[in-house]
Every structure is written in structure tokens, then in C-alpha cells.
Design an enzyme around this catalytic site. Structure first.
Site, PDB file in Angstrom:
ATOM      1  N   ASP A  50       0.823  -1.218   0.000  1.00  0.00           N
ATOM      2  CA  ASP A  50       0.000   0.000   0.000  1.00  0.00           C
ATOM      3  C   ASP A  50       0.858   1.270   0.000  1.00  0.00           C
ATOM      4  OD1 ASP A  50      -2.862  -1.130   2.021  1.00  0.00           O
ATOM      5  OD2 ASP A  50      -2.009  -1.775   0.100  1.00  0.00           O
TER       6      ASP A  50
ATOM      7  N   VAL B 202       3.605   1.948  -1.375  1.00  0.00           N
ATOM      8  CA  VAL B 202       4.117   2.318  -2.711  1.00  0.00           C
ATOM      9  C   VAL B 202       3.019   3.060  -3.474  1.00  0.00           C
ATOM     10  CG1 VAL B 202       4.874   1.394  -4.936  1.00  0.00           C
ATOM     11  CG2 VAL B 202       5.699   0.361  -2.787  1.00  0.00           C
TER      12      VAL B 202
ATOM     13  N   LEU C 148     -34.928 -13.055 -13.483  1.00  0.00           N
ATOM     14  CA  LEU C 148     -34.731 -14.496 -13.701  1.00  0.00           C
ATOM     15  C   LEU C 148     -35.921 -15.260 -13.133  1.00  0.00           C
ATOM     16  CD1 LEU C 148     -31.023 -14.650 -12.555  1.00  0.00           C
ATOM     17  CD2 LEU C 148     -31.840 -15.540 -14.739  1.00  0.00           C
ATOM     18  N   ASN C 149     -36.296 -16.347 -13.827  1.00  0.00           N
ATOM     19  CA  ASN C 149     -37.265 -17.269 -13.200  1.00  0.00           C
ATOM     20  C   ASN C 149     -36.528 -18.084 -12.135  1.00  0.00           C
ATOM     21  OD1 ASN C 149     -39.572 -16.620 -14.791  1.00  0.00           O
ATOM     22  ND2 ASN C 149     -38.584 -17.681 -16.506  1.00  0.00           N
TER      23      ASN C 149
ATOM     24  N   LYS D 248     -24.933 -16.900  -7.810  1.00  0.00           N
ATOM     25  CA  LYS D 248     -25.899 -15.794  -7.868  1.00  0.00           C
ATOM     26  C   LYS D 248     -25.549 -14.798  -6.758  1.00  0.00           C
ATOM     27  CE  LYS D 248     -30.839 -14.772  -8.366  1.00  0.00           C
ATOM     28  NZ  LYS D 248     -30.920 -13.684  -7.362  1.00  0.00           N
TER      29      LYS D 248
ATOM     30  N   GLU E 173     -23.381  -7.192 -11.000  1.00  0.00           N
ATOM     31  CA  GLU E 173     -23.876  -7.003  -9.630  1.00  0.00           C
ATOM     32  C   GLU E 173     -22.898  -6.132  -8.862  1.00  0.00           C
ATOM     33  OE1 GLU E 173     -26.570  -8.789  -9.759  1.00  0.00           O
ATOM     34  OE2 GLU E 173     -27.429  -8.629  -7.767  1.00  0.00           O
TER      35      GLU E 173
ATOM     36  N   LYS F 121     -32.589 -21.104  -6.176  1.00  0.00           N
ATOM     37  CA  LYS F 121     -32.459 -20.326  -4.944  1.00  0.00           C
ATOM     38  C   LYS F 121     -32.154 -21.250  -3.775  1.00  0.00           C
ATOM     39  CE  LYS F 121     -33.335 -16.407  -4.854  1.00  0.00           C
ATOM     40  NZ  LYS F 121     -34.285 -15.330  -5.010  1.00  0.00           N
TER      41      LYS F 121
HETATM   42  N1  LIG Z   1     -27.001 -12.066  -9.329  1.00  0.00           N
HETATM   43  C1  LIG Z   1     -26.216 -12.682 -10.230  1.00  0.00           C
HETATM   44  O1  LIG Z   1     -25.112 -13.108  -9.906  1.00  0.00           O
HETATM   45  C2  LIG Z   1     -26.718 -12.848 -11.643  1.00  0.00           C
HETATM   46  C3  LIG Z   1     -27.929 -12.278 -12.025  1.00  0.00           C
HETATM   47  N2  LIG Z   1     -28.379 -12.411 -13.307  1.00  0.00           N
HETATM   48  C4  LIG Z   1     -27.633 -13.106 -14.195  1.00  0.00           C
HETATM   49  O2  LIG Z   1     -28.041 -13.268 -15.480  1.00  0.00           O
HETATM   50  C5  LIG Z   1     -29.334 -12.771 -15.878  1.00  0.00           C
HETATM   51  C6  LIG Z   1     -29.264 -11.332 -16.273  1.00  0.00           C
HETATM   52  C7  LIG Z   1     -30.245 -11.195 -17.422  1.00  0.00           C
HETATM   53  C8  LIG Z   1     -30.532 -12.550 -17.959  1.00  0.00           C
HETATM   54  C9  LIG Z   1     -29.777 -13.538 -17.116  1.00  0.00           C
HETATM   55  N3  LIG Z   1     -26.459 -13.662 -13.872  1.00  0.00           N
HETATM   56  C10 LIG Z   1     -25.969 -13.553 -12.618  1.00  0.00           C
HETATM   57  N4  LIG Z   1     -24.768 -14.130 -12.306  1.00  0.00           N
END
Ligand SMILES: NC(=O)c1cnc(OC2CCCC2)nc1N
Length: 331
Positions: free
Chosen positions: A39, A41, A89-90, A120, A175, A315
Site C-alpha cells: 500500500d 508504494v 430471472l425465473n 448468484k 452485480e 435459490k
Molecule cells: N445475481 C447474479 O449473480 C446474476 C444475475 N443475473 C444473471 O443473469 C441474468 C441477467 C439477465 C438474464 C440472465 N447472472 C448472474 N450471475
């Protein structure tokens, strides 16, 4: 010893040299997580540049590391319309949901597909725009079509490059998050100051990016992982896995835990692996994102109103609350 004052010509060359050196060190530390100098430097060179810029303010450039400290008080955040929608996302919550997803995708694609799996990250989705390699706009996802312009705040996030390694024009998404340790430290500070504490790192990141005083944002140690190319420009990747590598090659921080899976069984093994490893990671994740790897298949499958048909988020069950409390008690 005090150096003889530099002429403007000498100062101009010296400032250019110092900016390049400091931005390289900053890339190593904040993007590659592989610092090559101590740090002190960095700090000494930073002071040299800062002194030159104080002497010759006209030499300050938008990509100077001195512009990372913030110091602007914003009146509010303007609205930004995303030309390319920021989809959500779904979700899937069981092994059956993931295998059903694979069945649907194979049926729609009419063949076996490979998957790119990513952690995620539990942060705030952001969109970054670059013109000729320069960072020109950063925005929140908002409702996917209209977000907030938080460019000034994102300039203080050290892992976001102010200038790319190539002078290209692209829009990328990823993100912005607060590392677990930064979250624990921030809450301790807030508790000692009699302020409300944040419930989790995601709220802390969102709260930080909503600050109107950009110097406050600079102190919150936010970081990023980029994962989507919205407007490709000259980028050539034909798969999600290659796109992640290309994002890294031009200067973005990407998550190293990605995996290319040939079958849904491999995907499920990856999910189980990172469900185990979740608590050891220095950042919070709330699941795994599974994407068909080939862009040709993504184009074939397309999107529903809100989400791609070619991706699903598995999830994890919410982390038991005491796990977080244990961490706070330990620090
Ligand atoms: N929170 C995450 O890390 C994350 C969120 N979203 C996506 O991809 C979505 C984005 C639009 C279509 C797929 N990837 C991620 N890694």
C-alpha cells in the site's frame, strides 16, 4: 527533500505516467485480487499525482485515480431508460425444478445443450456504459426498463474501470455488492454511532448506492462482478462462458467460480458443491444462475415478458439467521 517545481510540460508527462502506474496497481488490487505492491508504494505515487493535480488542476482527467474519492453532493438521481431491457430471472427451488428446466430447454432447442453456471451474487444489478473505452454512465436496474443514473456513485467503486483496456464502446451488466467483512465492519461502526444497522449486505449495498454524498459511497468498500454483455460492440464471444472471459480481458471483475457443465447432472453437482461452500465465500450468494451457454440457443429460446427462457436461478433456502450473528459475535 522538496523537488524543484515541475514545468507544465514535465508535470503533464509525469501525471500521465503516474495515472497509468496507479491504475495498473488499482486493477491488480481491486479487479484481479492480485496486488503486486505494498500500500505505501501506491500511496506515495498517489500523493505525487495529487500534488501535481493541485499545482496544475487542468491536468486532472476523468480516469485519474484521484477522481475515485467522490466529494460531489448530488441533488438526486436522474432517470435512465435501458435500450436493452434488464431482465430478471425465473426461480427454481428444488432439484425437480432444475431437471424440469433442462427438459423444457432441450425440447425447445431440439438438442442437448451445455450450461454455464454462475454463483448468484446477492447485490444490486447495475448497468455500465462505455464510449471509446471511457466509463460514461452507470445505472440501477430499476424496473428493468427505467433505472436511476448513479454514475457519480459508481465512479467511487474501485473495481469498476474508469477506462477499459481497449477503446471500445459497450454496455455491460453485473452485480454491485458489499463483501461480508465490510458489512460486519460497517454495522459495527453504525451501532457504535447509534445509527440503524443494515439487515444484510444487499441492503447495505443498495443503501450505499443511494447516497447523495459520493464521498460516503467511496468509503463503503463496494465491489462488483460483471456477467452480461448488453450491447456487444466489437466483442466476439459466442457463448456465455467466453463472454465472461472477454469481460475480464477488457478490464472488468468477473466471478472466478463459473463452470461449464455438459449435463444437468453436472449442474446439480455444482449446485450442491456451492451450497456447501456458501458460508466460506467472502460475499453473499442466494443461489446459482444456470444459463444455456451457446448464444445461438439463447436467441432461439428468447424471453418471456420478464425473464429469459434460457436461464433459471436456483435459490438456496435462506441462510439460518444465527450463521450471520455468529460472524458478528466473532469480529
Ligand atoms: N445475481 C447474479 O449473480 C446474476 C444475475 N443475473 C444473471 O443473469 C441474468 C441477467 C439477465 C438474464 C440472465 N447472472 C448472474 N450471475
Amino acid at each position: 527533500m522538496t523537488q524543484a517545481p515541475l514545468t507544465l510540460a514535465e508535470a503533464t508527462d509525469k501525471a500521465k505516467e503516474l495515472r497509468a502506474q496507479l491504475n495498473q496497481y488499482s486493477h491488480e488490487y481491486y479487479v484481479a485480487d492480485k496486488p503486486t505492491v505494498e500500500d505505501y508504494v501506491y500511496d506515495r505515487l498517489y500523493k505525487e499525482l495529487s500534488d501535481i493535480e493541485t499545482e496544475y488542476p487542468d491536468l486532472i482527467t476523468s480516469d485519474s485515480p484521484t477522481q475515485r474519492v467522490g466529494g460531489k453532493i448530488l441533488q438526486g438521481f436522474e432517470k435512465v431508460t435501458h435500450e436493452v431491457q434488464m431482465y430478471s430471472l425465473n426461480d427454481g427451488f428444488s432439484k425437480e425444478d432444475i431437471y424440469d428446466f433442462d427438459e423444457r430447454v432441450q425440447k425447445l432447442a431440439g438438442k442437448q445443450v451445455t450450461y454455464c453456471c454462475e454463483l448468484k451474487i446477492d447485490g444490486l444489478a447495475i448497468s455500465l456504459k462505455y464510449e471509446n473505452g471511457k466509463f460514461v454512465q452507470g445505472a440501477t436496474r430499476g424496473d428493468g426498463t427505467v433505472g436511476e443514473n448513479i454514475t457519480e456513485n459508481l465512479k467511487t467503486v474501485k473495481s469498476i474501470p474508469l477506462e477499459l483496456k481497449k477503446p471500445i464502446s459497450v454496455e455491460v451488466r453485473g452485480e454491485c455488492y458489499m463483501p461480508k467483512q465490510s458489512f460486519v465492519n460497517l454495522n459495527k461502526e453504525r451501532e457504535e454511532a447509534g445509527q440503524d444497522v443494515f439487515a444484510n449486505p444487499r441492503n447495505a449495498a443498495a443503501g450505499s448506492l443511494r447516497q447523495l454524498d459520493t464521498s460516503m459511497v467511496a468509503k463503503r468498500n463496494l465491489s462488483t462482478f460483471l456477467y452480461t454483455v448488453a450491447d456487444f460492440g466489437p466483442m466476439t464471444a459466442q457463448t456465455q462462458y467466453d463472454a465472461l472471459n472477454e469481460l475480464s480481458d477488457i478490464g472488468f471483475r468477473t466471478n472466478p467460480e463459473k463452470k461449464l457443465c455438459q449435463t444437468i447432472d453436472e449442474v446439480w453437482a455444482y449446485i450442491e458443491e456451492y451450497h456447501e461452500k456458501r458460508s466460506e465465500l467472502p460475499y453473499e450468494i442466494d443461489g446459482i444462475v444456470i444459463k444455456t451457454n451457446e448464444f445461438t440457443i439463447q436467441d432461439e429460446l428468447g424471453f418471456t415478458v420478464k425473464a429469459p427462457r434460457w436461464a433459471i436461478a436456483y435459490k438456496f433456502p435462506p441462510e439460518e439467521a444465527q450463521t450471520i450473528v455468529e460472524e458478528i459475535e466473532w469480529t
